[in-house]
Scaffold this motif. Structure first.
Motif, PDB file in Angstrom:
ATOM      1  N   UNK A 110       7.722   2.837   7.077  1.00 38.89           N
ATOM      2  CA  UNK A 110       6.533   3.592   6.695  1.00 38.89           C
ATOM      3  C   UNK A 110       5.241   2.791   6.647  1.00 38.89           C
ATOM      4  N   UNK A 111       5.312   1.460   6.715  1.00 36.10           N
ATOM      5  CA  UNK A 111       4.075   0.686   6.579  1.00 36.10           C
ATOM      6  C   UNK A 111       3.156   0.890   7.770  1.00 36.10           C
ATOM      7  N   UNK A 112       3.725   0.995   8.941  1.00 38.54           N
ATOM      8  CA  UNK A 112       2.957   1.255  10.155  1.00 38.54           C
ATOM      9  C   UNK A 112       3.643   2.340  10.956  1.00 38.54           C
ATOM     10  N   UNK A 118      13.108  -2.719   1.532  1.00 42.22           N
ATOM     11  CA  UNK A 118      12.673  -3.322   2.793  1.00 42.22           C
ATOM     12  C   UNK A 118      12.720  -2.309   3.934  1.00 42.22           C
ATOM     13  N   UNK A 119      13.817  -1.569   4.012  1.00 43.39           N
ATOM     14  CA  UNK A 119      13.937  -0.573   5.073  1.00 43.39           C
ATOM     15  C   UNK A 119      12.854   0.492   4.957  1.00 43.39           C
ATOM     16  N   UNK A 120      12.564   0.907   3.737  1.00 39.86           N
ATOM     17  CA  UNK A 120      11.524   1.920   3.526  1.00 39.86           C
ATOM     18  C   UNK A 120      10.163   1.392   3.964  1.00 39.86           C
ATOM     19  N   UNK A 140      -3.777  -3.161  13.507  1.00 37.67           N
ATOM     20  CA  UNK A 140      -3.589  -1.885  12.813  1.00 37.67           C
ATOM     21  C   UNK A 140      -3.237  -0.799  13.799  1.00 37.67           C
ATOM     22  N   UNK A 141      -2.832   0.356  13.273  1.00 36.63           N
ATOM     23  CA  UNK A 141      -2.500   1.488  14.133  1.00 36.63           C
ATOM     24  C   UNK A 141      -3.783   2.165  14.606  1.00 36.63           C
ATOM     25  N   UNK A 166       0.780  -1.234   0.000  1.00 40.46           N
ATOM     26  CA  UNK A 166       0.000   0.000   0.000  1.00 40.46           C
ATOM     27  C   UNK A 166       0.809   1.280   0.000  1.00 40.46           C
ATOM     28  N   UNK A 167       2.085   1.207  -0.324  1.00 38.41           N
ATOM     29  CA  UNK A 167       2.933   2.397  -0.364  1.00 38.41           C
ATOM     30  C   UNK A 167       3.091   2.883  -1.806  1.00 38.41           C
ATOM     31  N   UNK A 168       3.321   4.173  -2.023  1.00 38.85           N
ATOM     32  CA  UNK A 168       3.404   4.713  -3.397  1.00 38.85           C
ATOM     33  C   UNK A 168       4.490   4.023  -4.214  1.00 38.85           C
ATOM     34  N   UNK A 169       4.141   3.684  -5.450  1.00 39.10           N
ATOM     35  CA  UNK A 169       5.085   3.008  -6.325  1.00 39.10           C
ATOM     36  C   UNK A 169       6.302   3.890  -6.590  1.00 39.10           C
ATOM     37  N   UNK A 170       6.058   5.185  -6.764  1.00 37.18           N
ATOM     38  CA  UNK A 170       7.176   6.090  -7.008  1.00 37.18           C
ATOM     39  C   UNK A 170       8.172   6.111  -5.864  1.00 37.18           C
ATOM     40  N   UNK A 171       7.673   6.042  -4.628  1.00 42.67           N
ATOM     41  CA  UNK A 171       8.568   6.029  -3.466  1.00 42.67           C
ATOM     42  C   UNK A 171       9.370   4.738  -3.421  1.00 42.67           C
TER      43      UNK A 171
END
Length: 317
Positions: A137-139, A131-133, A206-207, A89-94
């Protein structure tokens, strides 16, 4: 990232854009993702001899134009790898940008004399940065810190889906892994079963924001409302001390202002009564003892309570 490496990356970008000609210099920024992906897929691939030549020029002479060719020719690899992580669910560009950072680190450290192609060597660095990103940022709360947790984080969901597809009807409808499935995952990934269960629990949650996210007066339903501990709050402490003082010394001082009959009536009517309403004396019991009416005892009681209230207010001031 060190300042030296940051300078290297900046010089690499500047030198590449200035020194390389079409089609190498036609890579747009990530502002237009579709155009970027289309452009990197049109960039030429390097042969093994070209790759080795550019790598030696970078290693031996610090040739940034050679580094640019190595990076640009492998941008399509970053795009391909980044697609594998779109499910988070994170931006593809990022994801692509983080993978590009890993690619530049790989190019900087690549040794052509090891007999390994850059694509194989860079794959590790690209995945490591992505992986680090994702973990950052995932949670809001980081889910994986140990090596075993990282392994489970990136493999448990896909393994769980495969196991549920192959499971019997009894286990296929379970939302959680069965004991046998937990053991299978633990053996496959070489981790402890308890770690599998813990990560499955973390991924299923979830958060939750502690503070209310709206201004509609729902503060009482936010977690902060029932997690807050106000026992150490200064005003609460002072109020508690004053209340205890009034219940102890203040009450004794208030009783001292009464005559003996009024004091006994208050004590029998209020202070000697148990929680189950046993003990103490009724108005009629006291009236019979003092030879007056029950109404007279009630009047004495009301007057005594007024005197005590004034005495306690004075003590609290």
């Amino acid at each position: 990232m060190t300042s030296g490496y940051s300078q290297y990356a900046m010089n690499l970008s500047t030198s590449t854009s200035l020194s390389l000609r079409d089609p190498w210099a036609m890579v747009p920024s990530l502002g237009n993702l579709d155009a970027y992906i289309s452009s990197v897929n049109r960039l030429p691939m390097l042969t093994q001899d070209e790759e080795s030549s550019y790598a030696r020029r970078l290693r031996d002479a610090g040739d940034l134009s050679a580094a640019g060719r190595l990076v640009l020719s492998h941008l399509r690899l970053v795009v391909s790898v980044s697609r594998q992580y779109l499910g988070y669910g994170l931006p593809h560009g990022d994801l692509i940008q983080e993978g590009n950072v890993g690619l530049m680190k790989a190019v900087k450290r690549f040794d052509p004399d090891q007999g390994v192609r850059l694509v194989s060597y860079a794959l590790y660095w690209i995945k490591a940065e992505i992986h680090e990103y994702i973990l950052r940022n995932w949670r809001m709360v980081k889910l994986a810190t140990t090596k075993a947790q990282r392994k489970l984080f990136f493999n448990l969901r896909s393994m769980k889906q495969r196991l549920k597809r192959d499971a019997s009807d009894a286990d296929a409808h379970r939302n959680t892994l069965s004991p046998g499935e937990v053991e299978h995952v633990a053996r496959t990934l070489n981790v402890k079963p308890d770690e599998v269960i813990e990560m499955e629990t973390r991924l299923s949650g979830g958060d939750v924001a502690l503070e209310p996210q709206t201004d509609d007066g729902e503060e009482s339903f936010a977690p902060i409302a029932y997690l807050a501990d106000d026992r150490g709050e200064p005003t609460q402490v002072l109020e508690s001390r004053r209340r205890d003082a009034l219940a102890g010394e203040g009450l004794l001082q208030a009783l001292e202002v009464l005559d003996s009959r009024s004091r006994r009536i208050v004590e029998e009517r209020w202070l000697k009564v148990n929680d189950d309403n046993s003990g103490g004396m009724t108005l009629h019991d006291l009236a019979a003892e003092y030879g007056v009416s029950a109404e007279r005892i009630r009047q004495i009681e009301v007057a005594a309570m007024k005197k005590m209230r004034k005495a306690m207010e004075a003590a609290a001031a």
